[in-house]
Enzyme design. Sequence first.
Site, PDB file in Angstrom:
ATOM      1  N   TYR A 140       0.862  -1.182   0.000  1.00 34.56           N
ATOM      2  CA  TYR A 140       0.000   0.000   0.000  1.00 34.56           C
ATOM      3  C   TYR A 140       0.895   1.227   0.000  1.00 34.56           C
ATOM      4  O   TYR A 140       1.848   1.311   0.778  1.00 34.56           O
ATOM      5  CB  TYR A 140      -0.897   0.003   1.252  1.00 34.56           C
ATOM      6  N   ASP A 237       9.490   3.103  -0.303  1.00 33.90           N
ATOM      7  CA  ASP A 237       8.419   3.765   0.449  1.00 33.90           C
ATOM      8  C   ASP A 237       8.627   3.430   1.927  1.00 33.90           C
ATOM      9  O   ASP A 237       8.266   2.355   2.399  1.00 33.90           O
ATOM     10  CB  ASP A 237       7.049   3.289  -0.048  1.00 33.90           C
ATOM     11  N   LYS A 265       4.458   9.297   8.736  1.00 35.60           N
ATOM     12  CA  LYS A 265       4.053   8.697  10.024  1.00 35.60           C
ATOM     13  C   LYS A 265       4.948   9.047  11.225  1.00 35.60           C
ATOM     14  O   LYS A 265       4.793  10.103  11.807  1.00 35.60           O
ATOM     15  CB  LYS A 265       3.937   7.182   9.855  1.00 35.60           C
TER      16      LYS A 265
HETATM   17  N1  PLP Z   1       2.982   4.284   2.161  1.00 36.77           N
HETATM   18  C1  PLP Z   1       2.870   3.324   3.084  1.00 36.77           C
HETATM   19  C2  PLP Z   1       3.884   2.224   3.122  1.00 36.77           C
HETATM   20  C3  PLP Z   1       1.823   3.343   3.998  1.00 36.77           C
HETATM   21  O1  PLP Z   1       1.684   2.351   4.889  1.00 36.77           O
HETATM   22  C4  PLP Z   1       0.902   4.404   3.945  1.00 36.77           C
HETATM   23  C5  PLP Z   1      -0.224   4.471   4.904  1.00 36.77           C
HETATM   24  O2  PLP Z   1      -0.505   3.574   5.645  1.00 36.77           O
HETATM   25  C6  PLP Z   1       1.063   5.381   2.970  1.00 36.77           C
HETATM   26  C7  PLP Z   1       2.118   5.305   2.092  1.00 36.77           C
HETATM   27  C8  PLP Z   1       0.093   6.523   2.888  1.00 36.77           C
HETATM   28  O3  PLP Z   1       0.306   7.379   3.959  1.00 36.77           O
HETATM   29  P1  PLP Z   1      -0.842   8.379   4.456  1.00 36.77           P
HETATM   30  O4  PLP Z   1      -1.912   7.564   5.086  1.00 36.77           O
HETATM   31  O5  PLP Z   1      -0.117   9.280   5.415  1.00 36.77           O
HETATM   32  O6  PLP Z   1      -1.317   9.119   3.244  1.00 36.77           O
END
Ligand code: PLP
Length: 448
Positions: A140, A237, A265
């Site tokens: 994700y 990511d 986060k």
């Molecule tokens: N990338 C990863 C690996 C994530 O786990 C998440 C959210 O859980 C995101 C991107 C998206 O982040 P946000 O919820 O702050 O938009």
Amino acid sequence: MAADPIDIIRRNERFIPGGTASSARYLPEPIVFARAEGSRLWDVTGRSYVDLNCAFGAILLGHRDRRHLDRVAELTEGIDLIGLGTTEIEGRLAEQLCDLIPCAEQVAYCCSGTEATFHAIRVARAATGRQLVVKFEGAYHGWHDYVALNFLSPADQIGRPAPITAGALASSLAATLVLPYNDAEAVEDLVRRRGGDIAAILVEPQMHNVGAIQEDADFFRTLRRLTDERGIVLIFDEVVTGFRHALGGYQSICGVTPDLATFGKALGNGLPISLIAGRRDLMRRFAPRQMGGDVLLGGTYNGHPSSVAAGLAVIEVMQTPGRYERLFALGDAMRAALTRAAQRSGSAMQVVGFGSVNAVHFAPAGPRRYEDLVGNDSELDSAFRLGLIERGFACSPTPLRRFHVSLAHDESDIESLGAAAEEVLRGVGERRAQAHRRKAPATASSVT
Ligand code: PLP
């Protein structure tokens, strides 16, 4: 008189779709949270919960950590969102990030992980002049159309494009190709055939969105070699792994440096901040047009002083000697407690994790990719989670979602989790056995 959660939920549902600000926050139980402190949450009835979700990993130090709050207040004294030019504080955090994160020659701020992955992909497309992006099944990366596919797909949708939302632009989804994680051969084959059309390979360095699947030896080195050979931008990511596993991100642990990485986060300990970090020649494209940039990086709240201060304060706390050791020890203790609960109750629950992130599944041990988890017994997984919530442990009710610990958790939180997990597993095991006995055909001796 205590507030009635049902009344609040009914009212919120009238004015907010589904009554919640994010679909990932859905709870089947009528719980309305009102307070957070340390490792605990309280609902409007006054009931307390040990927080195992930690805002999907955003809470690293614990809720309302005193040192963090005081430092943020100090750093933001007399400043506000200005929205013109720059501020001293955003440069201070950027410099620290460039010292800490191996791939970071420059950083660009935004407010959510979704924005960060969007901008990273866009700059990769601008730099390569190519359109295609590769992601991995089960990963994700946020909700935008570039990546809105193949997350927690049902078995019959694996291996083909499976959008996670209605309304996504079909041409955008079609430009994202999905491969199995840890399958170096599949990547090699695709890059051999389509490498000249691929702008970026985007990878969660640990597959934390389906638990905690780690990379096979050499998988990232293969990605690095192939992307180098074909001029593809390699993006890690690190929205979950960054600052939670190390101040330099998982790239500082696995030893492979991507071209770009996205963070969010844990850096803010609850305040909204995210960023793209990476090679100067890519990052400088985000500069204003007047300074030679060509990739638009807009955002009213980018580099908000409170968020930047939150980042500086998290780094300060985590640089205190022993903080990561303590965090990892708590994560290990949680893994051990859950494993003991499974063994003592005779449950087939598997416990996996890394550092402060743990997950359970009810599928064969040792998954190497999401495809290995599609047989997860989601009924048992959900029953386990609901049992924990009933016993005062706040977690996502969705199967395969991870648990986190923060620095505010302690041994007694973990011990009580172990006891509750054992009780829940015994209960769900017993209910399963009863249902099985009811379904079994009557034996001769029982028909008298
Ligand atoms: N990338 C990863 C690996 C994530 O786990 C998440 C959210 O859980 C995101 C991107 C998206 O982040 P946000 O919820 O702050 O938009």
